[in-house]
Design a protein around this motif. Structure first.
Motif, short mmCIF file in Angstrom:
data_model
loop_
_atom_site.label_atom_id
_atom_site.label_comp_id
_atom_site.label_asym_id
_atom_site.label_seq_id
_atom_site.Cartn_x
_atom_site.Cartn_y
_atom_site.Cartn_z
N SER A 36 36.84 61.90 44.38
CA SER A 36 35.62 61.15 44.11
C SER A 36 35.44 60.05 45.14
O SER A 36 36.40 59.56 45.75
CB SER A 36 35.68 60.52 42.71
N MET A 37 34.21 59.64 45.33
CA MET A 37 33.92 58.54 46.25
C MET A 37 34.55 57.25 45.73
O MET A 37 35.00 56.41 46.51
CB MET A 37 32.40 58.38 46.40
N SER A 38 34.60 57.09 44.42
CA SER A 38 35.22 55.90 43.85
C SER A 38 36.71 55.84 44.18
O SER A 38 37.25 54.76 44.47
CB SER A 38 35.02 55.89 42.32
N GLN A 39 37.36 57.00 44.16
CA GLN A 39 38.78 57.03 44.49
C GLN A 39 39.01 56.68 45.95
O GLN A 39 39.95 55.96 46.30
CB GLN A 39 39.36 58.42 44.20
N ALA A 41 37.09 54.82 47.79
CA ALA A 41 36.83 53.38 47.91
C ALA A 41 38.06 52.59 47.48
O ALA A 41 38.45 51.62 48.14
CB ALA A 41 35.62 53.00 47.08
N ALA A 42 38.68 53.02 46.39
CA ALA A 42 39.88 52.33 45.90
C ALA A 42 41.03 52.46 46.90
O ALA A 42 41.77 51.50 47.13
CB ALA A 42 40.28 52.89 44.54
N SER A 47 34.67 48.12 47.91
CA SER A 47 33.85 48.39 46.74
C SER A 47 33.09 49.69 46.93
O SER A 47 32.96 50.20 48.06
CB SER A 47 32.85 47.25 46.52
N ARG A 48 32.59 50.22 45.83
CA ARG A 48 31.78 51.44 45.93
C ARG A 48 30.55 51.19 46.78
O ARG A 48 30.14 52.06 47.57
CB ARG A 48 31.39 51.90 44.52
N ALA A 49 29.97 50.00 46.64
CA ALA A 49 28.79 49.65 47.44
C ALA A 49 29.17 49.53 48.91
O ALA A 49 28.40 49.93 49.79
CB ALA A 49 28.20 48.33 46.95
N LEU A 51 31.52 51.18 50.41
CA LEU A 51 31.69 52.54 50.91
C LEU A 51 30.34 53.16 51.23
O LEU A 51 30.17 53.82 52.27
CB LEU A 51 32.44 53.38 49.88
N SER A 52 29.38 52.93 50.36
CA SER A 52 28.04 53.50 50.55
C SER A 52 27.35 52.94 51.78
O SER A 52 26.47 53.58 52.36
CB SER A 52 27.17 53.23 49.31
N LYS A 58 28.53 61.70 49.71
CA LYS A 58 29.80 62.37 49.93
C LYS A 58 29.69 63.38 51.06
O LYS A 58 30.64 63.61 51.82
CB LYS A 58 30.24 63.05 48.63
#
Length: 215
Positions: A36-39, A41-42, A47-49, A51-52, A58
């Motif tokens: 996942s994109m959240s993973q 980012a972590a 942050s997720r933002a 990364l975006s 993705k």
């Protein structure tokens, strides 16, 4: 507001490279769909933002990972090489070394195999990447065959360079798929080396050291 100073640009570039490296590792071990994109980012500590900001989707990150794969391969296996048009035998040997190294990254190989089929759709985000990659691969292999012909190293001098290039690519891709199903029984590098040896009159150089040296 984004920092557009040289320092801010360099910092942003480093962060982008960190994201690509994390995605490369995750896609190669866990798989594209399972990551996942959240993973990611972590893993990068952003942050997720954040990364975006670098990769809005993705799919855009996937393209960057594929480009990074090619960059690593170019540095690891082809930097300093004479080039396919100058030494086709050397180019063949480097392809075997690259194939041997691919056996250490099943996640990336599986991702490549799945995407290459999906990307035949012109609307797919990786369509342009694979179109360009296959064109380059055919061109380089055809140059290698032409060089081998000029040096009287082909067993069948009248062979069509482009058709033989297509056959070699088909073999490499087909071996990858079979290896994904039976990694303990399908020897990708060994089978490729055997076929390339059938094409030329001499033994291929041993590039095993290139396949074990990490970039």
């Amino acid at each position: 507001m984004s920092d557009t100073s040289p320092r801010g640009y360099a910092s942003g570039r480093r962060r982008r490279d960190q994201v690509v490296a994390a995605a490369f590792a995750a896609f190669g071990t866990v798989g594209y769909r399972q990551t996942s994109m959240s993973q990611i980012a972590a893993d990068c500590g952003v942050s997720r933002a954040g990364l975006s900001h670098h990769f809005p989707t993705k799919e855009s990150l996937l393209e960057a990972v594929l480009d990074e794969r090619d960059r690593r391969h170019a540095l690891r296996f082809f930097e300093g090489a004479p080039g396919p048009g100058r030494d086709g035998l050397d180019h063949f040997a480097r392809l075997v070394a690259l194939t041997r190294a691919n056996a250490t990254t099943p996640g990336i190989v599986g991702l490549y195999a799945a995407l290459s089929a999906e990307a035949t759709d012109p609307a797919h985000p990786a369509h342009t990447y694979f179109t360009r990659r296959y064109e380059n691969s055919r061109r380089h292999l055809a140059l290698a065959v032409d060089d081998l012909r000029a040096r009287d190293l082909l067993r069948e001098p009248a062979v069509d360079s482009t058709r033989l290039a297509e056959e070699i690519i088909a073999l490499m891709d087909g071996l990858q798929i079979q290896w994904l199903f039976s990694p303990r029984t399908v020897d990708m590098a060994g089978r490729l080396r055997a076929r390339l040896t059938e094409i030329v009159r001499v033994e291929l150089p041993d590039m095993s050291s290139a396949s074990t040296t990490q970039s």
